[in-house]
Enzyme design. Structure first.
Site: not given
Length: 309
Positions: A89, A91, A223
């Site tokens: 990921d 952020d 994802k």
């Protein structure tokens, strides 16, 4: 001949606060039954033990023994720790900020958008409609502001560039997959050394954001689909994959990775992941694979912010 140990327990501290003292190692060894000696991966920062037993029981005993110390504990199978795919990921994982919150600050709505972001990352509201709602508030914002945000407000998470460089130097593939935006993942992923990046695309018209995002939105299921796609494309077994994230939209990929790491994550994410890192920086993910600090590769990025020389 005795059977080899089935588990490895890794102790990890933050390099800025080395906390794995000789006394801490003795306490951990005693909690594990006083068996094999610790292997020091980095003085004061990381050590590991070969152990037998039930992983959950060993982890609980170690956390009790080390209570009050800023030390992460991860217990995992000894076999197959070195991974060949890293899926991360962006952020609040590979960078310290939430990019959409920084965009919102330029229209005076950071507090409002940050609250929605937090609720989405906690899993309290669905990610996709929450993203649409937040992006709608950015209508009319100049797309040129993205470069300024990256230059002035985005900082890499400590250890992330070394994590990517070391895994790639040892034959792994690195993918950055974000519920954020390609305007950020492109330059940030390149600067950190990722092989590829995937994220949502903000729609732009006449140099300004339209307040919409291209569909379909890349969220939790996308994802997971990326993990499965890359695993198949690279011809990897499920156990050869490593995923890291902090929010509810990361849970599916964390659950299906060979090792899913919740990094400074929301409580529900930390509780569900295979491993959690609360104190260490991102080099913790190398120690979990059995790398010593002496094996770390130099990062490939050309300065920070992205584009700097």
């Amino acid at each position: 001949m005795a059977d080899p140990p089935t588990l490895v327990a890794t102790l990890i501290a933050n390099p800025r606060v080395p906390s794995i003292s000789a006394e801490a190692i003795r306490a951990a060894s005693s909690a594990c039954g006083g068996g094999a000696p610790a292997r020091i991966l980095s003085d004061g920062v990381a050590a590991e033990f070969d152990i037998d037993g039930e992983a959950a029981d060993v982890a609980a005993a170690l956390r009790d023994a080390l209570a009050g110390r800023p030390i992460d504990v991860v217990v995992q199978p000894a076999e197959g720790r070195r991974k060949r795919l890293l899926l991360a990921d962006m952020d609040s994982t590979m960078i310290e900020q939430e990019c959409i919150d920084e965009l919102a600050d330029f229209v005076g709505l950071k507090a409002q958008v940050s609250e929605i972001t937090e609720r989405a990352m906690q899993g309290e509201i669905a990610f996709e409609p929450a993203l649409r709602d937040r992006v709608a508030l950015l209508r009319g914002l100049s797309v040129g502001i993205v470069d300024r945000i990256i230059a002035e407000r985005i900082t890499p998470m400590p250890g992330g560039d070394v994590l990517v460089a070391t895994m790639r130097a040892n034959g792994a593939y690195a993918g950055l997959v974000s519920g954020g935006f390609t305007l950020f993942t492109g330059p940030i992923g390149a600067a950190l050394g990722f092989d590829e990046d995937r994220a949502n695309r903000l729609l732009v018209e006449d140099g300004a954001l339209t307040g919409a995002v291209a569909e379909p939105i890349l969220g939790r299921e996308a994802k997971l689909a990326t993990l499965l796609e890359l695993r198949t494309r690279l011809g990897l077994r499920p156990g050869e994959t490593l995923a890291v994230g902090d929010g509810a939209n990361d849970l599916a990929m964390l659950g299906k990775a060979g090792l899913g790491v919740a990094y400074r994550a929301k409580p529900a994410v930390a509780a569900a992941a295979h491993a959690r890192i609360e104190h260490g920086d991102l080099t913790a993910l190398l120690y979990l694979q059995g790398y010593a600090a002496s094996e770390f590769a130099a990062p490939a990025r050309r300065g920070w912010p992205p584009g700097a020389t």
